[in-house]
Design a protein around this motif. Structure first.
Motif, mmCIF file in Angstrom:
data_model
loop_
_atom_site.group_PDB
_atom_site.id
_atom_site.type_symbol
_atom_site.label_atom_id
_atom_site.label_comp_id
_atom_site.label_asym_id
_atom_site.label_seq_id
_atom_site.Cartn_x
_atom_site.Cartn_y
_atom_site.Cartn_z
ATOM 1 N N VAL A 7 69.204 4.545 2.582
ATOM 2 C CA VAL A 7 68.918 5.159 1.165
ATOM 3 C C VAL A 7 67.390 4.805 0.752
ATOM 4 O O VAL A 7 67.079 3.794 0.891
ATOM 5 C CB VAL A 7 69.683 4.656 0.307
ATOM 6 N N ILE A 8 66.873 6.031 0.572
ATOM 7 C CA ILE A 8 65.408 5.805 0.196
ATOM 8 C C ILE A 8 65.263 6.050 -1.240
ATOM 9 O O ILE A 8 65.980 7.111 -2.020
ATOM 10 C CB ILE A 8 64.515 6.571 0.662
ATOM 11 N N ILE A 9 64.749 5.170 -2.075
ATOM 12 C CA ILE A 9 64.733 5.152 -3.750
ATOM 13 C C ILE A 9 63.238 5.541 -3.932
ATOM 14 O O ILE A 9 62.396 5.045 -3.586
ATOM 15 C CB ILE A 9 65.005 3.939 -4.468
ATOM 16 N N VAL A 10 63.200 6.592 -4.640
ATOM 17 C CA VAL A 10 61.821 7.308 -4.994
ATOM 18 C C VAL A 10 61.917 7.543 -6.605
ATOM 19 O O VAL A 10 62.957 7.199 -7.238
ATOM 20 C CB VAL A 10 61.763 8.641 -4.557
ATOM 21 N N GLU A 11 60.860 7.853 -7.330
ATOM 22 C CA GLU A 11 60.923 7.947 -8.564
ATOM 23 C C GLU A 11 61.228 9.074 -9.283
ATOM 24 O O GLU A 11 62.384 9.333 -10.006
ATOM 25 C CB GLU A 11 59.358 7.574 -9.159
ATOM 26 N N GLY A 12 60.578 10.230 -8.518
ATOM 27 C CA GLY A 12 61.096 11.765 -9.382
ATOM 28 C C GLY A 12 61.529 12.571 -8.419
ATOM 29 O O GLY A 12 61.723 12.432 -7.170
ATOM 30 N N ARG A 13 62.161 13.719 -8.962
ATOM 31 C CA ARG A 13 62.645 14.818 -8.186
ATOM 32 C C ARG A 13 61.675 15.513 -7.084
ATOM 33 O O ARG A 13 61.994 15.837 -6.186
ATOM 34 C CB ARG A 13 63.112 15.919 -9.121
ATOM 35 N N SER A 14 60.466 15.565 -7.564
ATOM 36 C CA SER A 14 59.441 16.099 -6.595
ATOM 37 C C SER A 14 59.203 15.260 -5.265
ATOM 38 O O SER A 14 58.966 15.819 -4.268
ATOM 39 C CB SER A 14 58.082 16.294 -7.484
ATOM 40 N N GLY A 34 61.475 7.342 -13.090
ATOM 41 C CA GLY A 34 60.790 6.441 -13.860
ATOM 42 C C GLY A 34 61.621 4.972 -13.864
ATOM 43 O O GLY A 34 62.331 4.642 -12.996
ATOM 44 N N THR A 35 61.252 4.220 -14.973
ATOM 45 C CA THR A 35 61.780 2.886 -15.099
ATOM 46 C C THR A 35 63.193 2.784 -15.132
ATOM 47 O O THR A 35 63.589 3.779 -15.631
ATOM 48 C CB THR A 35 60.997 2.058 -16.350
ATOM 49 N N ILE A 36 63.872 1.643 -14.844
ATOM 50 C CA ILE A 36 65.271 1.817 -15.113
ATOM 51 C C ILE A 36 65.714 0.494 -15.745
ATOM 52 O O ILE A 36 65.265 -0.516 -16.022
ATOM 53 C CB ILE A 36 65.618 1.306 -13.398
ATOM 54 N N SER A 37 66.756 0.980 -16.716
ATOM 55 C CA SER A 37 67.208 -0.097 -17.609
ATOM 56 C C SER A 37 68.195 -1.069 -16.719
ATOM 57 O O SER A 37 68.533 -0.556 -15.526
ATOM 58 C CB SER A 37 68.388 0.804 -18.528
ATOM 59 N N SER A 38 68.380 -1.899 -17.338
ATOM 60 C CA SER A 38 69.322 -3.146 -16.323
ATOM 61 C C SER A 38 70.497 -2.763 -15.989
ATOM 62 O O SER A 38 71.267 -2.749 -15.136
ATOM 63 C CB SER A 38 69.396 -4.371 -17.201
ATOM 64 N N SER A 39 71.381 -1.767 -16.960
ATOM 65 C CA SER A 39 72.621 -1.258 -16.608
ATOM 66 C C SER A 39 72.518 -0.112 -15.635
ATOM 67 O O SER A 39 73.293 0.015 -14.694
ATOM 68 C CB SER A 39 73.229 -0.583 -17.837
ATOM 69 N N LYS A 40 71.444 0.417 -15.473
ATOM 70 C CA LYS A 40 71.117 1.681 -14.494
ATOM 71 C C LYS A 40 70.942 0.559 -13.196
ATOM 72 O O LYS A 40 71.411 1.026 -12.032
ATOM 73 C CB LYS A 40 70.072 2.204 -14.652
ATOM 74 N N MET A 41 70.115 -0.435 -13.164
ATOM 75 C CA MET A 41 70.055 -1.095 -12.068
ATOM 76 C C MET A 41 71.222 -1.751 -11.489
ATOM 77 O O MET A 41 71.478 -1.469 -10.240
ATOM 78 C CB MET A 41 68.922 -2.117 -12.393
ATOM 79 N N GLN A 69 60.695 -4.816 -9.997
ATOM 80 C CA GLN A 69 62.346 -4.863 -10.279
ATOM 81 C C GLN A 69 63.235 -4.652 -9.073
ATOM 82 O O GLN A 69 64.205 -5.401 -9.167
ATOM 83 C CB GLN A 69 62.620 -3.444 -11.213
ATOM 84 N N PHE A 70 62.925 -3.791 -8.194
ATOM 85 C CA PHE A 70 63.722 -3.823 -7.049
ATOM 86 C C PHE A 70 63.652 -5.022 -6.226
ATOM 87 O O PHE A 70 64.644 -5.480 -5.643
ATOM 88 C CB PHE A 70 63.333 -2.503 -6.141
ATOM 89 N N LYS A 71 62.424 -5.509 -6.259
ATOM 90 C CA LYS A 71 62.346 -6.853 -5.377
ATOM 91 C C LYS A 71 63.412 -8.038 -5.814
ATOM 92 O O LYS A 71 63.874 -8.771 -5.085
ATOM 93 C CB LYS A 71 60.710 -7.418 -5.230
ATOM 94 N N ARG A 72 63.403 -7.946 -7.066
ATOM 95 C CA ARG A 72 64.359 -8.882 -8.030
ATOM 96 C C ARG A 72 65.681 -8.490 -7.430
ATOM 97 O O ARG A 72 66.425 -9.668 -7.086
ATOM 98 C CB ARG A 72 64.262 -9.052 -9.180
ATOM 99 N N GLU A 73 66.227 -7.457 -7.541
ATOM 100 C CA GLU A 73 67.413 -6.979 -7.332
ATOM 101 C C GLU A 73 67.897 -6.567 -5.716
ATOM 102 O O GLU A 73 69.062 -6.757 -5.534
ATOM 103 C CB GLU A 73 67.813 -5.718 -8.334
ATOM 104 N N PHE A 74 67.036 -6.236 -5.061
ATOM 105 C CA PHE A 74 67.245 -5.926 -3.664
ATOM 106 C C PHE A 74 66.341 -6.620 -2.795
ATOM 107 O O PHE A 74 65.383 -6.147 -2.397
ATOM 108 C CB PHE A 74 66.957 -4.328 -3.447
ATOM 109 N N PRO A 75 66.410 -7.952 -2.831
ATOM 110 C CA PRO A 75 65.565 -8.899 -1.835
ATOM 111 C C PRO A 75 65.345 -8.213 -0.460
ATOM 112 O O PRO A 75 64.658 -8.515 0.032
ATOM 113 C CB PRO A 75 66.160 -10.198 -2.241
ATOM 114 N N HIS A 76 66.513 -7.622 0.258
ATOM 115 C CA HIS A 76 66.672 -7.096 1.556
ATOM 116 C C HIS A 76 66.123 -5.588 1.634
ATOM 117 O O HIS A 76 65.822 -5.403 2.503
ATOM 118 C CB HIS A 76 68.068 -7.390 1.978
#
Length: 114
Positions: A7-14, A34-41, A69-76
């Motif tokens: 899975v690749i996480i990117v910011e926008g549709r483009s 864009g930025t992510i709320s904690s519920s979305k995270m 944000q992702f480094k905290r939630e997805f350390p791997h």
């Protein structure tokens, strides 16, 4: 053994559209818009915990914030970086993006590597 899903996480549709055209293997591309709320995270964490996660965000302030944000939630997760001179994934040359993806063992179409 089943290959782990990538899975690749990117910011926008483009960004999503641009890298989707380069990739030869089945990879899910998820937009944060864009930025992510904690519920979305939390949603991301639940959905992606057993997958191979790659983070590909813009080389700007917003992108860096997201990356932290992702480094905290997805350390791997594996972080992919575009050259700072391009600033945005959407405007980076396809050859550059293809080689960044290839560097992370993501199969890309050879014609983009020229």
């Amino acid at each position: 053994m089943m290959e782990m899903e990538k899975v690749i996480i990117v910011e926008g549709r483009s960004d999503k559209k641009k890298i989707a055209n380069l990739i030869k293997e089945p990879v899910e591309i998820v937009c944060t818009n864009g930025t992510i709320s904690s519920s979305k995270m939390d949603e991301f964490v639940d959905k992606l915990y057993d997958k191979e996660v790659y983070i590909l965000v813009d080389a700007d302030e917003a992108g860096e914030k997201l990356r932290r944000q992702f480094k905290r939630e997805f350390p791997h997760a594996e972080h992919l970086y575009i050259d700072r001179t391009y600033r945005e994934v959407a405007t980076a040359p396809v050859q550059h993006l293809a080689s960044v993806l290839l560097g992370a063992d993501i199969d890309v179409y050879a014609e983009f590597l020229k």
